[in-house]
Design a protein around this motif. Structure first.
Motif, PDB file in Angstrom:
ATOM      1  N   ALA A   1       0.832  -0.859   0.026  1.00  0.00           N
ATOM      2  CA  ALA A   1       0.268  -0.236  -0.129  1.00  0.00           C
ATOM      3  C   ALA A   1       0.842   1.100   0.006  1.00  0.00           C
ATOM      4  O   ALA A   1       0.460   2.190  -0.484  1.00  0.00           O
ATOM      5  N   SER A   2       1.935   1.504   0.288  1.00  0.00           N
ATOM      6  CA  SER A   2       3.052   2.887   0.493  1.00  0.00           C
ATOM      7  C   SER A   2       3.141   3.126  -1.177  1.00  0.00           C
ATOM      8  O   SER A   2       3.770   4.106  -0.921  1.00  0.00           O
ATOM      9  N   LEU A   3       3.403   2.175  -2.080  1.00  0.00           N
ATOM     10  CA  LEU A   3       3.466   2.645  -3.299  1.00  0.00           C
ATOM     11  C   LEU A   3       2.289   3.536  -4.132  1.00  0.00           C
ATOM     12  O   LEU A   3       2.495   4.598  -4.316  1.00  0.00           O
ATOM     13  N   ASP A   4       0.986   3.021  -3.582  1.00  0.00           N
ATOM     14  CA  ASP A   4      -0.056   4.189  -3.905  1.00  0.00           C
ATOM     15  C   ASP A   4       0.244   5.193  -2.887  1.00  0.00           C
ATOM     16  O   ASP A   4      -0.733   6.623  -3.803  1.00  0.00           O
ATOM     17  N   PHE A   5       0.479   4.990  -1.697  1.00  0.00           N
ATOM     18  CA  PHE A   5       0.564   6.114  -0.741  1.00  0.00           C
ATOM     19  C   PHE A   5       1.728   7.008  -1.525  1.00  0.00           C
ATOM     20  O   PHE A   5       1.284   8.435  -1.730  1.00  0.00           O
ATOM     21  N   PHE A   6       3.220   6.539  -1.913  1.00  0.00           N
ATOM     22  CA  PHE A   6       3.818   7.416  -2.547  1.00  0.00           C
ATOM     23  C   PHE A   6       3.604   8.041  -3.477  1.00  0.00           C
ATOM     24  O   PHE A   6       3.741   9.188  -4.354  1.00  0.00           O
ATOM     25  N   ARG A   7       2.965   7.468  -4.929  1.00  0.00           N
ATOM     26  CA  ARG A   7       2.296   7.847  -6.043  1.00  0.00           C
ATOM     27  C   ARG A   7       1.806   9.200  -6.024  1.00  0.00           C
ATOM     28  O   ARG A   7       1.385  10.185  -6.415  1.00  0.00           O
ATOM     29  N   THR A   8       0.442   8.679  -5.055  1.00  0.00           N
ATOM     30  CA  THR A   8      -0.795  10.003  -4.652  1.00  0.00           C
ATOM     31  C   THR A   8       0.031  10.871  -3.981  1.00  0.00           C
ATOM     32  O   THR A   8      -0.311  11.699  -4.627  1.00  0.00           O
ATOM     33  N   ALA A   9       0.279  10.889  -2.728  1.00  0.00           N
ATOM     34  CA  ALA A   9       1.315  11.991  -2.348  1.00  0.00           C
ATOM     35  C   ALA A   9       2.068  12.796  -3.329  1.00  0.00           C
ATOM     36  O   ALA A   9       1.640  14.329  -2.381  1.00  0.00           O
ATOM     37  N   THR A  10       2.777  12.661  -3.957  1.00  0.00           N
ATOM     38  CA  THR A  10       3.707  13.422  -4.852  1.00  0.00           C
ATOM     39  C   THR A  10       3.336  13.742  -5.508  1.00  0.00           C
ATOM     40  O   THR A  10       3.926  14.888  -5.967  1.00  0.00           O
ATOM     41  N   GLY A  11       2.185  13.248  -6.250  1.00  0.00           N
ATOM     42  CA  GLY A  11       1.426  14.242  -7.529  1.00  0.00           C
ATOM     43  C   GLY A  11       0.832  15.065  -6.638  1.00  0.00           C
ATOM     44  O   GLY A  11       1.146  15.774  -7.888  1.00  0.00           O
ATOM     45  N   ASN A  12       0.365  14.852  -5.820  1.00  0.00           N
ATOM     46  CA  ASN A  12      -0.465  15.753  -5.216  1.00  0.00           C
ATOM     47  C   ASN A  12       0.252  17.145  -4.790  1.00  0.00           C
ATOM     48  O   ASN A  12      -0.241  18.432  -5.111  1.00  0.00           O
ATOM     49  N   LEU A  13       1.759  17.005  -4.397  1.00  0.00           N
ATOM     50  CA  LEU A  13       2.192  17.859  -3.919  1.00  0.00           C
ATOM     51  C   LEU A  13       3.801  18.248  -4.879  1.00  0.00           C
ATOM     52  O   LEU A  13       3.247  19.791  -5.222  1.00  0.00           O
ATOM     53  N   LEU A  14       3.825  17.636  -6.339  1.00  0.00           N
ATOM     54  CA  LEU A  14       4.244  18.493  -7.310  1.00  0.00           C
ATOM     55  C   LEU A  14       3.513  19.699  -8.118  1.00  0.00           C
ATOM     56  O   LEU A  14       4.190  20.060  -8.491  1.00  0.00           O
ATOM     57  N   ALA A  15       1.965  18.877  -7.946  1.00  0.00           N
ATOM     58  CA  ALA A  15       1.333  19.782  -9.489  1.00  0.00           C
ATOM     59  C   ALA A  15       1.013  21.170  -7.809  1.00  0.00           C
ATOM     60  O   ALA A  15       0.782  21.906  -8.829  1.00  0.00           O
ATOM     61  N   ALA A  16       0.656  20.747  -6.095  1.00  0.00           N
ATOM     62  CA  ALA A  16       0.113  22.215  -6.052  1.00  0.00           C
ATOM     63  C   ALA A  16       1.679  23.274  -5.275  1.00  0.00           C
ATOM     64  O   ALA A  16       1.490  24.439  -5.632  1.00  0.00           O
ATOM     65  N   GLY A  17       2.602  22.117  -5.850  1.00  0.00           N
ATOM     66  CA  GLY A  17       4.139  23.102  -5.260  1.00  0.00           C
ATOM     67  C   GLY A  17       4.231  24.376  -6.795  1.00  0.00           C
ATOM     68  O   GLY A  17       4.645  24.913  -7.208  1.00  0.00           O
ATOM     69  N   GLU A  18       3.880  23.452  -8.381  1.00  0.00           N
ATOM     70  CA  GLU A  18       3.903  24.530  -9.437  1.00  0.00           C
ATOM     71  C   GLU A  18       2.226  25.368  -9.450  1.00  0.00           C
ATOM     72  O   GLU A  18       3.094  26.305  -9.810  1.00  0.00           O
ATOM     73  N   ARG A  19       1.443  25.023  -9.123  1.00  0.00           N
ATOM     74  CA  ARG A  19       0.755  25.724  -9.171  1.00  0.00           C
ATOM     75  C   ARG A  19       1.309  27.159  -7.902  1.00  0.00           C
ATOM     76  O   ARG A  19       0.634  28.432  -8.323  1.00  0.00           O
ATOM     77  N   ALA A  20       1.713  26.958  -6.631  1.00  0.00           N
ATOM     78  CA  ALA A  20       2.259  27.843  -5.488  1.00  0.00           C
ATOM     79  C   ALA A  20       3.468  28.561  -6.097  1.00  0.00           C
ATOM     80  O   ALA A  20       3.825  29.173  -5.752  1.00  0.00           O
ATOM     81  N   GLY A  21       4.469  28.479  -7.175  1.00  0.00           N
ATOM     82  CA  GLY A  21       5.674  29.082  -7.613  1.00  0.00           C
ATOM     83  C   GLY A  21       6.506  28.405  -7.131  1.00  0.00           C
ATOM     84  O   GLY A  21       7.807  29.107  -7.035  1.00  0.00           O
ATOM     85  N   VAL A  22       6.345  26.911  -6.506  1.00  0.00           N
ATOM     86  CA  VAL A  22       7.588  26.492  -5.985  1.00  0.00           C
ATOM     87  C   VAL A  22       9.004  26.305  -6.529  1.00  0.00           C
ATOM     88  O   VAL A  22       8.732  26.052  -7.683  1.00  0.00           O
ATOM     89  N   ARG A  23       9.955  27.364  -6.245  1.00  0.00           N
ATOM     90  CA  ARG A  23      11.167  26.412  -7.054  1.00  0.00           C
ATOM     91  C   ARG A  23      12.195  25.984  -6.582  1.00  0.00           C
ATOM     92  O   ARG A  23      13.279  25.232  -7.072  1.00  0.00           O
ATOM     93  N   HIS A  24      11.752  24.973  -5.081  1.00  0.00           N
ATOM     94  CA  HIS A  24      12.522  23.120  -5.142  1.00  0.00           C
ATOM     95  C   HIS A  24      11.954  22.506  -4.217  1.00  0.00           C
ATOM     96  O   HIS A  24      11.288  22.607  -3.464  1.00  0.00           O
ATOM     97  N   GLN A  25      11.970  21.654  -4.293  1.00  0.00           N
ATOM     98  CA  GLN A  25      11.399  20.658  -4.312  1.00  0.00           C
ATOM     99  C   GLN A  25      12.547  19.379  -3.712  1.00  0.00           C
ATOM    100  O   GLN A  25      13.275  19.188  -4.073  1.00  0.00           O
ATOM    101  N   VAL A  26      12.547  18.918  -2.055  1.00  0.00           N
ATOM    102  CA  VAL A  26      13.238  18.288  -1.300  1.00  0.00           C
ATOM    103  C   VAL A  26      12.948  17.174  -0.294  1.00  0.00           C
ATOM    104  O   VAL A  26      11.678  17.351   0.023  1.00  0.00           O
ATOM    105  N   VAL A  27      13.054  15.915  -1.210  1.00  0.00           N
ATOM    106  CA  VAL A  27      12.546  14.947  -0.709  1.00  0.00           C
ATOM    107  C   VAL A  27      13.477  14.244   0.728  1.00  0.00           C
ATOM    108  O   VAL A  27      15.233  14.085  -0.100  1.00  0.00           O
ATOM    109  N   LEU A  28      13.448  13.546   1.512  1.00  0.00           N
ATOM    110  CA  LEU A  28      14.450  12.562   2.004  1.00  0.00           C
ATOM    111  C   LEU A  28      14.233  11.033   0.900  1.00  0.00           C
ATOM    112  O   LEU A  28      12.904  10.610   2.048  1.00  0.00           O
TER     113      LEU A  28
END
Length: 247
Positions: free
Chosen positions: A66-93
């Motif tokens: 189930a972690s595959l679906d979690f990271f797929r959905t969460a990352t997609g949502n975060l990247l899309a929201a970041g693009e809308r907000a004009g974020v210039r740098h995404q950092v992941v651990l």
């Protein structure tokens, strides 16, 4: 600089927030408790408003498929929201060796997260850390009974959560790597050796037995998969010193 830290109330995230604030940045924690839901996207636009950088240290609630679906959905949502907000740098651990262990669902899920970030619209940094000292109790509990603890002889180079947070904060405050930075503790141990050191420090008289099929790390094939490369940033805190400081 404004930095939104997704997962910013957890063990790593709260320390990342503190480190960034100490460095003079505006660090804003975002988590379910602050009204942000990575899976539905609720609260993301508000959390990212005005942010220059987003740090994502949020974790899947499970370590199975189930972690595959979690990271797929969460990352997609975060990247899309970041693009809308004009974020210039995404950092992941992420995790050292994450792309070398396809046998583990969770590692495949984290590798997917990295790939989605690389394919995304925003400059990025991936910080790959080794296993946390703080997780050793959980590792011991997986395959233990009243008399013995069974552990594989897998080699690891663990590090303190505080040092992980410092490495993530450093990456967030810098220019995008558009690549990977590895970080690890100063010492390499076999997992069974680390278990014996831990039990000894706690005056626990159980015996550690080497079992290369035991627990999560028993699925890892090949020696040195979880050891970072020669360019890794080496953290200052040693395991024995960390244990001693915790009493």
């Amino acid at each position: 600089m404004k930095v939104t830290v997704i997962g910013g109330t957890g063990m790593i995230g709260s320390q990342v927030v503190r480190n960034l604030a100490d460095g003079g940045h505006e660090a804003v924690p975002a988590a379910p408790s602050t009204g942000v839901d990575l899976l539905t996207g609720k609260g993301l636009d508000a959390a990212l408003e005005g942010a220059d950088t987003v740090v994502n240290v949020a974790n899947s609630p499970t370590f199975d498929e189930a972690s595959l679906d979690f990271f797929r959905t969460a990352t997609g949502n975060l990247l899309a929201a970041g693009e809308r907000a004009g974020v210039r740098h995404q950092v992941v651990l992420s995790i050292v060796g994450v792309d070398q262990v396809p046998e583990l669902d969770y590692y495949r899920a984290k590798a997917l997260q990295e790939e989605l970030l690389r394919q995304g619209p925003t400059p990025y940094s991936i910080v790959r850390a080794t296993q946390f000292f703080e997780f050793m109790d959980a590792v011991l509990s997986w395959t233990s009974d009243e008399d013995t603890v069974r552990l594989p002889a897998t080699r690891i180079q663990p590090m303190a959560a505080a040092d992980v947070a410092a490495a993530v904060a450093e990456a967030a405050a810098g220019a995008p790597l558009n690549g990977i930075r590895e970080t690890a503790g100063p010492d390499v141990f076999r997992l069974d050796e680390l278990g014996a050191i831990t039990l000894g420090a706690r005056h626990d008289d159980r015996t550690v037995v080497v079992d290369d099929t035991a627990g999560l790390f028993g699925a890892i094939k090949g020696d040195g998969v979880l050891i970072p490369g020669p360019d890794a940033r080496i953290a200052p805190t040693g395991y024995r010193d960390w244990l001693a400081a915790r009493g």
